[in-house]
Design an enzyme around this catalytic site. Sequence first.
Site, mmCIF file in Angstrom:
data_model
loop_
_atom_site.group_PDB
_atom_site.id
_atom_site.type_symbol
_atom_site.label_atom_id
_atom_site.label_comp_id
_atom_site.label_asym_id
_atom_site.label_seq_id
_atom_site.Cartn_x
_atom_site.Cartn_y
_atom_site.Cartn_z
ATOM 1 N N PHE A 144 43.282 34.043 37.691
ATOM 2 C CA PHE A 144 44.477 34.892 37.600
ATOM 3 C C PHE A 144 44.661 35.580 38.950
ATOM 4 O O PHE A 144 43.788 36.305 39.401
ATOM 5 C CB PHE A 144 44.358 35.940 36.489
ATOM 6 N N ASP A 229 39.487 36.664 45.839
ATOM 7 C CA ASP A 229 40.344 37.614 45.131
ATOM 8 C C ASP A 229 39.429 38.602 44.410
ATOM 9 O O ASP A 229 38.896 38.321 43.341
ATOM 10 C CB ASP A 229 41.234 36.852 44.145
ATOM 11 N N LYS A 258 43.935 47.314 42.433
ATOM 12 C CA LYS A 258 43.458 48.039 41.252
ATOM 13 C C LYS A 258 42.711 49.345 41.564
ATOM 14 O O LYS A 258 43.325 50.369 41.777
ATOM 15 C CB LYS A 258 42.601 47.090 40.411
HETATM 16 N N1 PLP Z 1 44.028 39.117 40.914
HETATM 17 C C1 PLP Z 1 43.180 39.424 39.926
HETATM 18 C C2 PLP Z 1 41.787 38.877 39.957
HETATM 19 C C3 PLP Z 1 43.589 40.247 38.879
HETATM 20 O O1 PLP Z 1 42.745 40.542 37.888
HETATM 21 C C4 PLP Z 1 44.916 40.752 38.888
HETATM 22 C C5 PLP Z 1 45.403 41.586 37.775
HETATM 23 O O2 PLP Z 1 44.850 41.657 36.720
HETATM 24 C C6 PLP Z 1 45.754 40.388 39.938
HETATM 25 C C7 PLP Z 1 45.280 39.585 40.932
HETATM 26 C C8 PLP Z 1 47.170 40.889 39.974
HETATM 27 O O3 PLP Z 1 47.166 42.227 40.293
HETATM 28 P P1 PLP Z 1 48.471 43.121 40.009
HETATM 29 O O4 PLP Z 1 48.660 43.158 38.541
HETATM 30 O O5 PLP Z 1 48.130 44.445 40.630
HETATM 31 O O6 PLP Z 1 49.590 42.446 40.720
#
Ligand code: PLP
Length: 403
Positions: A144, A229, A258
């Site tokens: 994700f 990520d 986050k």
């Molecule tokens: N990358 C990861 C691993 C995530 O868990 C998330 C959100 O849960 C995102 C990217 C996307 O982040 P945002 O919701 O702040 O755009």
Amino acid sequence: MSALARFRDSASVVREADRVLFRNYKRAPVAFSHGRGVRLFDLEGREYLDFIGGIAVSSLGHAHPALVAALADQAARYIHVSNLYQIPEQVAAAERLVAASGLPRAFFCNSGAEANEAAIKLARRYGARQLGGRYEILTTYGSFHGRTIATISATAQEKYQSGFQPLLQGFRYVPFGDVEAMAQAVREETVAILVEPIQGEGGVNVPPEGYLRRLRELCDRKRLLLMLDEVQVGMGRTGTLFAHEQDGIRPDIVTIAKALGGGVPIGAMLTIDEIAQALDTGAHGSTFGGNPLACAAGVAVLETIAAERLLDNCRAIGARLHERLARLAAELPMIRQVRGRGLILGVELDRPGRPLVGAALERGLVINCTAETVIRLLPPLTLSAAEADEGLAILEGVLRAAS
Ligand code: PLP
């Protein structure tokens, strides 16, 4: 009278929300009025233990005095000026992230998706300029990376892509945790590998020992960029500031968001000088990115993690929760597996987890379910042993009642 005074109870919010908001979220029928530490309070005055922390965001808990003071001070001076000018707070946040990561350049944005979007653009631009036009990025099933068109294209899960085709070209997917599959997928056009150190939304999937180290070796061998990520697992969640520290490697690009702002929207991308040069003046930007308020929050969060030794606490309390959940799993057949590291924990069930999330909420515990069957715990890093036990007792009650 405050504009919010008419919202006397959660039901009044539910009614109005249904009238004026998009219905794109499946929200619980609870409206919180405030929080203190690991506790949340709803409009009816009921108390909850927060074991989801706004999805890995509220790592200092709620209303942490250091964060409140930093935000109040910053808001009273100036909140925003834009990147047309020098922003000392942005430099201060960057200095701390650079020192902690060993990656000497920081770019700030406003969310995890934006941080990954920036990383995708950076990899393409670097590939175009330095690697003879390579552009393809390999990602993993169950990943994700966000909800923009580029990041859902990177996210190898049908449910996030459905109905949004045509997706962005230039991504290919391989199974998570499988270095051989990754190696076989690399071809002439490939410029980078993008993975989460632990897949969060995908179900708290922990890869086999040595996965990141072997991906690093693969990237070195094939001259690919290793992009991590760390949006969900970064900023202390796994017991080190960056999860990849535990693998003894340095990625080429890392993205965070986050927990960095403790609840104030912020995202960041870190990389080395040579790669950062690909985004030269005018190549990328964001009006809000790295704004003084968000960066003051980031500095306060990073300082508090150090001052209160929250990484030590995360490891200790995470181990405590993990061990007790594993003991419960040995007793209850409905628990298939307990996994995670530090304070990202997943309890995989033999059934959908959503009804249990609702039952826990009714008993005063805030948790969530991901990948249909995985109960996910992402409590603040400030969680005490007593609070951990209290929350676990509620969860145990819910699981026993359902089994
Ligand atoms: N990358 C990861 C691993 C995530 O868990 C998330 C959100 O849960 C995102 C990217 C996307 O982040 P945002 O919701 O702040 O755009």
